[in-house]
Design an enzyme around this catalytic site. Structure first.
Site, PDB file in Angstrom:
ATOM      1  N   ASP A 391       0.850  -1.194   0.000  1.00 23.39           N
ATOM      2  CA  ASP A 391       0.000   0.000   0.000  1.00 23.39           C
ATOM      3  C   ASP A 391       0.889   1.249   0.000  1.00 23.39           C
ATOM      4  OD1 ASP A 391      -2.324   1.552   0.211  1.00 23.39           O
ATOM      5  OD2 ASP A 391      -2.395   1.392   2.398  1.00 23.39           O
ATOM      6  N   GLU A 394       2.748   5.012  -3.955  1.00 19.30           N
ATOM      7  CA  GLU A 394       2.755   5.960  -5.100  1.00 19.30           C
ATOM      8  C   GLU A 394       4.069   6.723  -5.201  1.00 19.30           C
ATOM      9  OE1 GLU A 394       0.278   5.659  -2.838  1.00 19.30           O
ATOM     10  OE2 GLU A 394      -0.903   4.392  -4.163  1.00 19.30           O
ATOM     11  N   ASP A 465      -8.820   3.179  -2.869  1.00 20.61           N
ATOM     12  CA  ASP A 465      -9.906   3.585  -1.978  1.00 20.61           C
ATOM     13  C   ASP A 465     -11.135   4.051  -2.736  1.00 20.61           C
ATOM     14  OD1 ASP A 465      -8.052   3.000  -0.115  1.00 20.61           O
ATOM     15  OD2 ASP A 465      -7.697   5.061   0.520  1.00 20.61           O
TER      16      ASP A 465
END
Ligand code: MIG
Length: 752
Positions: A391, A394, A465
């Site tokens: 997770d 980015e 999300d």
């Protein structure tokens, strides 16, 4: 081959061209194998003074002196042309003052584009539909919108432009479909880039990047499938997954303790709901320090995974890249000692904040760092952890974005953040995959949020999300389909929705809609209403059980599709257009999908709806629930009470089925059932003449141990099942390959 001032064209195959501005070879993050040049380009002489013409067996390219290209196929039909007219934006730009006013009231003002180093502008002929571009918001067709490739963590509700031009993933690949042609373009550039698919003007579309070289692949073919096959031939294909990973996964941010997780597992068994995995979100860690566990709440992951495995459930843990800057913590100490973290322009280790607070960022561009990171996975696998969920890669950061000039030193080639950003998640996934493969030996199960082209070789993805909104349920279909067309076959969305509060009806419709989604995980955020299958009423529970069981029933079919994908790159979930390209009704079918080519799913995604329109393409379709046979090529109205997700099987299909599984342990699977959906039902006699019946239906089925890489040494079975309505006992089994010991003891067939 140099064909203009700054233009080189190489033929990778006769249908794939690489068009680039620099002849110096820099490594690609996506195209990792040396492609070689299988088919050289031939120059066509006498094409005219100002143009250079080159050809392969399939394509002809005319290049003007200034680099303008026109690409034709072998029928001399124009496929793709650089735009030669005036570039006149049809959109109105606000003045700075107007923009500021808009912002003050909270509007998001369209930010335009940063200056690009290059921009390729292509003509829009008008009849195009554009697919792909990874996980962008909205519907299947990307024409008319503009997007940014810059991996972004943005927890606001995802909507179409202008807020969500950038999402978690950057897959700079798209497919252009026209009435008589189709092609794909993959721009291999990791810097921030822009894809304006006809937003600025209906006359042209464009793509460009702020830095780096112009470098794109033009992929031609007859069908969308050809294009996807070509693209995945360049960037790689997802390897076979462990079979259990196709089961049901339960997750939530966060299950707070080992007791809670055990309780959850027991609930699955008590309620008779198949389940294969529970995910531990960030709270299992000690102060969010990766590769540790919280001594109080999760004192022994080993004991927990042991207890769960007795119930047939595996544990997956989340891992973030941000590493807590804390002396005495092994990750920080080792990383500091060896110079494994990214540095600022002055050469100091760069700090930002993520969940653990003050954090540093591993430099995954370095092989050494990837190995080091990969070795850490041992800490988890030795405790029985069976998968890693990446997770925040980015990378996300809490104290503003990482500056562009943060340095990733690599092994010998330092790069700046602005170049590395879009591949950070990709490289983290690669590190995780390689570590797991080396230390665990099973087929690595990795899930990632951020990625780049080619990440499919290392990881599955989820769409990040989403929220418990009907609009997001609707969007989950085109989003997964576009990811599939972008080379990402094993995808999923958070079932029930991550943010905001789900409702029994939304959860029910979501589990129905996602029933065949390759990654099949219910996940929700802290502070939202719980959404495990049993938390509402009996009806919701029954619907969850029904669709999870249905999913397990068709597990061998999904696994076969994964096998097929390793050969062709075709995704598990496919838009209707992939198999019915000639039928324009399918081009923008956003609310149905095919599983492989045999099953059509038309989920209900409107609150309160109890019937829906379903488009069935040509051929005969069998209504899964009623066994009614319907001739396609039309819209039908299907009644769909809350517990019905409209499903259709193409007549002539054979579907492999496992019965009664509640967790996936391939060693215990001894029997296979084949559902045969005949092409014609009755051999009716018309005027004394027997009507022709379908001669034969064939299906190839793959079987192996479902766990490790033994199949690479031939340890798999490949069956061919042949049904003939003429033959008395119907089924014939042919072994195309025999190498796995666990052959079925029982294969039976049912006619549906
Ligand atoms: O900032 O780990 O997308 O799935 O539950 C939130 C907590 C961080 C974002 C992920 C989500 C996960 C959550 N994470």
């Amino acid at each position: 081959m140099k064909i203009g001032e700054n233009i080189y064209i190489d033929a990778i195959t006769d249908r794939i061209l690489r068009i680039h501005s620099s002849d110096t070879k820099t490594g690609s993050f996506a195209v990792e194998e040396d492609l070689g040049l299988k088919r050289g380009l031939r120059e066509i002489t006498g094409a005219g003074k100002s143009v250079t013409a080159v050809e392969t067996d399939y394509l002809t390219v005319y290049a003007e002196k200034d680099g303008t290209l026109k690409i034709y196929d072998k029928r001399q039909k124009i496929l793709c042309a650089d735009y030669e007219g005036e570039q006149e934006p049809e959109i109105q730009k606000l003045s700075e003052e107007e923009s500021e006013q808009m912002r003050q009231e909270g509007h998001v003002v369209h930010a335009g584009e940063d200056d690009c180093k290059f921009r390729v502008v292509k003509k829009l002929f008008g009849d195009e539909v554009i697919y792909g571009l990874g996980d962008k918001t909205g519907f299947l067709n990307k024409k008319g919108y503009d997007y940014i490739m810059w991996n972004s963590d943005n927890p606001d509700p995802q909507v179409e432009n202008p807020t969500f031009r950038a999402m978690y993933k950057s897959i700079p690949f798209f497919i252009v479909l026209r009435e008589e042609s189709v092609y794909g373009i993959f721009m291999d550039n990791t810097y921030k880039s822009y894809f304006d698919m006809g937003f600025e003007s209906s006359q042209y579309y464009s793509f460009g990047a702020v830095e780096g070289e112009l470098d794109y692949y033009f992929i031609a073919g007859d069908t969308i499938a050809d294009i996807v096959e070509g693209y995945t031939g360049l960037t790689g294909r997802a390897p076979l997954p462990q079979m259990w990973t196709l089961g049901y996964h339960q997750s939530r941010w966060s299950y707070a303790s080992a007791e809670e997780v055990l309780c959850l597992a027991k609930n699955f068994r008590t309620y008779g709901i198949p389940c294969d995995a529970i995910h531990l979100d960030i709270d299992y860690m000690d102060h969010f320090k990766v590769f540790t566990n919280n001594e109080e709440t999760f004192p022994s992951l080993e004991k927990l995974s042991d207890e769960l495995s007795q119930m047939g459930i595996k544990l997956v843990t989340i891992i973030d890249p941000g590493t807590k800057a804390e002396e005495g913590y092994h990750m920080y100490d080792e990383g500091m000692e060896n110079g494994y973290f990214a540095k600022d322009a002055e050469g100091n280790v760069y700090h930002n904040a993520v969940w653990p607070g003050d954090s540093v960022f591993p430099d995954f561009t370095s092989k050494k760092v990837r190995e080091w990171w990969g070795n850490q996975t041992k800490i988890l696998t030795e405790q029985g952890i069976r998968g890693i969920w990446n997770d925040m890669n980015e990378p996300a950061s809490f104290k503003g974005p990482l500056p562009e000039d943060i340095v990733f030193s690599g092994d010998d080639l330092p790069r700046l953040h602005k170049e590395v950003h879009n591949v950070y998640g990709h490289l983290m996934a690669k590190a995780t995959y390689e570590g797991l493969k080396k230390h665990d030996g099973r087929r690595p199960f990795v899930i990632t949020r951020a990625c780049y082209s080619g990440s499919q070789k290392y990881t599955t993805v989820w769409t990040g999300d989403n929220q418990s909104l009907w609009a997001h349920l609707q969007m989950s279909i085109p989003q997964m389909l576009n990811l599939g067309m972008s080379g990402m076959p094993i995808v999923g969305t958070d079932i029930g929705g991550f943010g905001a509060h789900t409702t029994p009806e939304l959860l029910s419709r979501w589990i129905e809609a996602a029933c065949f989604s390759p990654l099949f995980r219910n996940h929700s955020a802290k502070d939202t209403r719980r959404q495990e299958p049993w938390v509402f009423d009996k009806e919701t529970l029954d619907i969850n059980r029904k669709y999870i069981e249905l999913r397990y029933k068709y597990l061998p079919y999904l696994y076969d599709l994964c096998y097929e994908e390793t050969k062709t790159g075709l995704p598990v979930l496919r838009p209707l257009v992939m198999h019915y390209q000639q039928d324009k009704n399918t081009w923008e079918c956003n609310d149905e999908y095919l599983v492989g080519s045999c099953i059509l799913v038309a989920p209900v995604t409107q609150q309160g709806a109890r019937e829906r329109m379903v488009y069935l393409p040509e051929g005969i379709w069998v209504d899964y629930w009623t066994r009614e046979r319907i001739t396609g090529g039309c819209y039908i109205l299907k009644e769909a009470p809350l517990n019905i997700c409209p499903l259709y099987v193409k007549a002539g299909s054979i579907l492999p089925v496992y019965e009664g599984l509640h967790s996936i342990e391939p060693e215990h699977i001894k029997a296979l059932t084949l559902e045969y959906y005949p092409e014609s039902t009755k051999k009716t006699a018309i005027f004394g003449r027997k009507q022709e019946v379908q001669e034969e239906c064939r299906y190839v089925h793959y079987q192996d141990n479902g766990i490790d890489f033994a199949y690479e040494n031939g340890e798999y079975n490949l069956y061919e099942f042949i049904f003939s309505e003429k033959r008395s006992n119907g089924l014939k089994v042919k072994m195309l390959h025999e190498g796995f010991e666990g052959k079925y003891q029982d294969i039976k067939a049912v006619v549906c």
